[in-house]
Design a protein around this motif. Structure first.
Motif, PDB file in Angstrom:
ATOM      1  N   LYS A  73      16.928  11.523  -4.519  1.00  0.00           N
ATOM      2  CA  LYS A  73      16.807  11.040  -5.659  1.00  0.00           C
ATOM      3  C   LYS A  73      16.541  10.232  -6.740  1.00  0.00           C
ATOM      4  N   HIS A  91       0.573  -0.729   0.318  1.00  0.00           N
ATOM      5  CA  HIS A  91      -0.084  -0.259  -0.205  1.00  0.00           C
ATOM      6  C   HIS A  91       1.223   1.333  -0.181  1.00  0.00           C
ATOM      7  N   PHE A  92      -0.207   2.480  -0.785  1.00  0.00           N
ATOM      8  CA  PHE A  92       1.027   3.337  -0.083  1.00  0.00           C
ATOM      9  C   PHE A  92       0.112   4.907   0.597  1.00  0.00           C
ATOM     10  N   ILE A  93       0.284   4.994   1.890  1.00  0.00           N
ATOM     11  CA  ILE A  93      -0.111   5.740   2.435  1.00  0.00           C
ATOM     12  C   ILE A  93       0.333   6.985   1.910  1.00  0.00           C
ATOM     13  N   SER A  94      -0.663   7.775   1.081  1.00  0.00           N
ATOM     14  CA  SER A  94      -0.086  10.260   1.197  1.00  0.00           C
ATOM     15  C   SER A  94      -1.440  10.553   1.760  1.00  0.00           C
ATOM     16  N   ASP A  95      -0.750  11.435   1.960  1.00  0.00           N
ATOM     17  CA  ASP A  95      -1.433  12.496   3.071  1.00  0.00           C
ATOM     18  C   ASP A  95      -3.253  11.777   3.687  1.00  0.00           C
ATOM     19  N   ASN A 110      12.517   4.422   1.549  1.00  0.00           N
ATOM     20  CA  ASN A 110      12.170   6.007   0.623  1.00  0.00           C
ATOM     21  C   ASN A 110      11.109   6.524  -0.174  1.00  0.00           C
ATOM     22  N   THR A 111      10.479   5.927  -0.069  1.00  0.00           N
ATOM     23  CA  THR A 111       9.374   5.815  -1.211  1.00  0.00           C
ATOM     24  C   THR A 111       7.888   6.065  -0.010  1.00  0.00           C
ATOM     25  N   PRO A 112       6.513   6.248   0.039  1.00  0.00           N
ATOM     26  CA  PRO A 112       5.478   6.551   1.107  1.00  0.00           C
ATOM     27  C   PRO A 112       4.766   4.745   1.085  1.00  0.00           C
ATOM     28  N   GLY A 113       5.818   3.778  -0.228  1.00  0.00           N
ATOM     29  CA  GLY A 113       5.040   2.759   0.071  1.00  0.00           C
ATOM     30  C   GLY A 113       5.737   1.503   1.097  1.00  0.00           C
ATOM     31  N   LYS A 114       4.557   0.575   1.062  1.00  0.00           N
ATOM     32  CA  LYS A 114       5.021  -0.517   2.618  1.00  0.00           C
ATOM     33  C   LYS A 114       4.017  -1.861   1.966  1.00  0.00           C
ATOM     34  N   LYS A 158      -4.329   8.896   2.482  1.00  0.00           N
ATOM     35  CA  LYS A 158      -4.765   8.336   1.675  1.00  0.00           C
ATOM     36  C   LYS A 158      -4.577   6.709   2.019  1.00  0.00           C
TER      37      LYS A 158
END
Lengths: 327, 307
Positions: B201, A14-18, A61-65, A20
């Motif tokens: 990046k 899942h990606f979690i941003s703001d 280093n990404t919003p993914g988990k 959502k």
């Protein structure tokens, strides 16, 4: 071909941003046999690249988990592995090549250094031995004047040459699995063919399994033994290569194949699948392909079908399976 | 490369020539008559005129300039109006303290600044990042004379570790170097952090991770060299400024460098000294710019100076 080198079960990334949550990979299961090439096909946003990054644990280093499922590699579950465990695997037992050969090499270091640093890191060899190995690898991927290239910088090489260097780098430690994320997309057509041929050769000599991530069915036909088709974060069909091209079962796969223009056939307009991939906001509650599906029924709006085999042993996710053939 | 450096050095000659004209004009436009200052406030007009004549100040300004440039071509920077000593001799004894002060403060600034920058970029948006960047804001904002006095109060007066003023031993360098270095370190820290965050990046950093490198190795072995170009630019500029002698810090610490010498020279309208110092600063800046360009070539192989 019975030995599984990689077994992914119910992977959820899942990606979690703001605040959502975007379910980029939503319950994906597949496995990879030794020496096999498995294609993962889908359009942008289908979750195929995120799947491959999950297997490498490169979502840091990404919003993914990774939030669920297992990724079994030998005795290790990658989905729950520590960073230290992963560092021993990355570049050594599982390596990866990327879509952007122009920017994937470090511009300020010589090719030789970039090739040898991985070998030294994983194989516990001297710098001299590593350099020999690097030169050998460059020759293996068909780079002329390998010895000189070791002393050159990435900007002195063409895109095709750089992708060859990336492949040499990825294969240098004899990995069990090579993940290739759109390896030919950024290259022109003749170079594409050369690179694919090279990968096929390397697979044959080294028995490395390849996970081929692509949106290009031509690449799939050229390279793969089996194919997994992804749509909106889920697998919609899984099939051996001949069966998939001869008789696609899922309406989405049928649409994909129908949109390939055929040689010698005159058409007024190219066929395409109408509509677009659903966004997280417009994700249907039933079958995710339903809004674009020519065979959509009432049931498709309410319930998402499960991925299962029909009586011929073909695996796909569609209610038509139960309604009988739709051809 | 050698050809490039030689070409650049030759190009400096016309630039320095223009500098002499501009500086000469400006110096002579400063209100105040040096002859009057040399003669003293009580001297009568006749004495002042005699001194003017002796110093050659009674001649037309264009003629004065040609005398000056003629001497300069022979390597003669003139004699100080105040001390009657050759300017070159004094400059030599003043230059080295300022040079070493600059070197030590830049060394301090680069080590501390790059270190904090790396830590902040690695632990981005963590407590350590916020602490480091807060420290950087403080470092930039703090007036250097005040910091100098503060350090003097602590380390010289209370603890007695370093001399308060003067330069009798190496200890005399410590406090002025730190005082000068703090502000530069703060700027370097911010530059390093933002450059590293941009570099992290890039696709080739992902390649490094895919090879199995740890985050700290990624930082040192893959990212740092790429991030150094803006940092080197900044460091070069700061080096030039400091090499001109820090007027404030040299005054606070009673430091016998170029900065305090310049202040004296302006106060006494010591034309030859002012002219010589500004010419030296210009030369320093030109040399540092050349050095920075050469370092670029080492950092980024795509920048090469072949002709």
């Amino acid at each position: 071909m019975a030995e599984k080198v990689l077994d992914v079960v119910d992977l959820e990334t899942h990606f979690i941003s703001d605040g959502k949550v975007v379910k980029a990979v939503d319950g994906v299961s597949f496995h990879l046999y030794k020496g096999e090439t498995l294609g993962i096909v889908g359009e942008s946003g289908s979750g195929k690249s995120v799947t491959s990054l999950s297997v490498m644990q490169l979502l840091r280093n990404t919003p993914g988990k990774i939030v669920g499922g297992t990724i079994q590699f030998g005795t290790l579950d990658i989905a729950h592995a520590s960073d230290k465990q992963m560092r021993k695997i990355r570049g050594n037992q599982i390596s990866m090549i990327f879509q952007e050969p122009m920017t994937s090499l470090n511009p300020v270091y010589k090719i030789g250094r970039q090739l040898t640093e991985g070998i030294i890191l994983h194989k516990n060899v001297s710098k001299k031995e590593a350099t020999q190995r690097a030169q050998q690898m460059l020759e293996k991927v068909g780079i002329p004047r390998a010895k000189q290239i070791l002393n050159e910088y990435p900007h002195q090489l063409s895109g095709g040459m750089r992708q060859r260097v990336m492949i040499a780098m990825a294969m240098a430690c004899d990995p069990e699995i090579l993940i290739a994320d759109e390896p030919t997309t950024a290259l022109d057509v003749t170079i594409q063919a050369q690179i694919l041929e090279l990968m096929n050769e390397l697979r044959e000599t080294s028995q490395t399994s390849i996970l081929m991530i692509t949106h290009d069915l031509g690449v799939v036909a050229e390279m793969c033994d089996r194919v997994v088709v992804m749509y909106a974060g889920q697998i919609v069909e899984e099939a051996p290569i001949e069966a998939l091209f001869a008789q696609p079962k899922h309406p989405y796969t049928q649409g994909l194949l129908a949109s390939i223009p055929k040689l010698g056939e005159e058409v007024e307009e190219l066929t395409s699948i109408s509509g677009t991939v659903p966004t997280p906001e417009t994700m249907p509650s039933g079958c995710r392909f339903e809004p674009r599906c020519p065979y959509a029924m009432a049931r498709c709006k309410e319930q998402n079908p499960v991925l299962k085999a029909d009586e011929d042993g073909r695996v796909y996710r569609c209610w038509l399976q139960e309604e009988g053939s739709h051809e | 490369m050698l050809k490039f450096i030689l070409k650049r050095i030759l190009q400096m000659i016309p630039i320095l020539f223009v500098v002499t004209i501009v500086v000469f004009l400006f110096v002579h436009m400063i209100p105040g008559n040096p002859a009057r200052i040399v003669a003293g406030a009580d001297a009568d007009q006749a004495t002042v005129e005699m001194i003017e004549k002796k110093l050659g100040l009674d001649k037309p300004i264009v003629e004065q300039y040609f005398v000056y440039i003629g001497n300069l071509a022979k390597g003669d920077l003139g004699t100080s109006l105040k001390t009657n000593e050759p300017v070159l001799q004094e400059m030599k004894s003043r230059f080295m303290p300022t040079f070493w002060l600059t070197v030590w403060s830049m060394l301090f600034a680069v080590i501390v600044g790059v270190g904090i920058g790396i830590l902040s970029a690695m632990k981005r948006n963590s407590f350590w990042d916020y602490l480091g960047m807060f420290g950087a804001v403080v470092g930039i904002s703090i007036p250097s004379f005040w910091l100098g006095l503060l350090l003097m109060q602590w380390f010289s007066v209370k603890l007695g570790w370093f001399p308060t003023t003067g330069l009798d031993s190496w200890q005399g360098y410590v406090l002025p170097s730190i005082t000068l270095g703090v502000g530069v370190a703060a700027i370097i820290a911010r530059f390093t952090r933002s450059a590293l965050i941009d570099v992290l990046k890039e696709d080739y950093i992902r390649t490094g991770r895919a090879k199995g490198f740890s985050e700290s190795k990624i930082m040192i072995r893959q990212a740092l060299k790429n991030a150094m170009v803006p940092v080197v630019t900044m460091t070069g500029l700061q080096f030039g400024f400091l090499l001109g002698g820090s007027v404030v810090i040299e005054t606070v610490f009673g430091f016998p460098g170029l900065g305090s010498w310049l202040i004296d020279a302006v106060a006494t309208r010591d034309y030859p000294v002012i002219q010589a110092e500004i010419l030296l600063f210009s030369l320093e800046f030109l040399l540092i710019n050349l050095l920075v360009d050469v370092i670029y070539g080492f950092l980024n192989p795509q920048i090469r100076y072949d002709d």
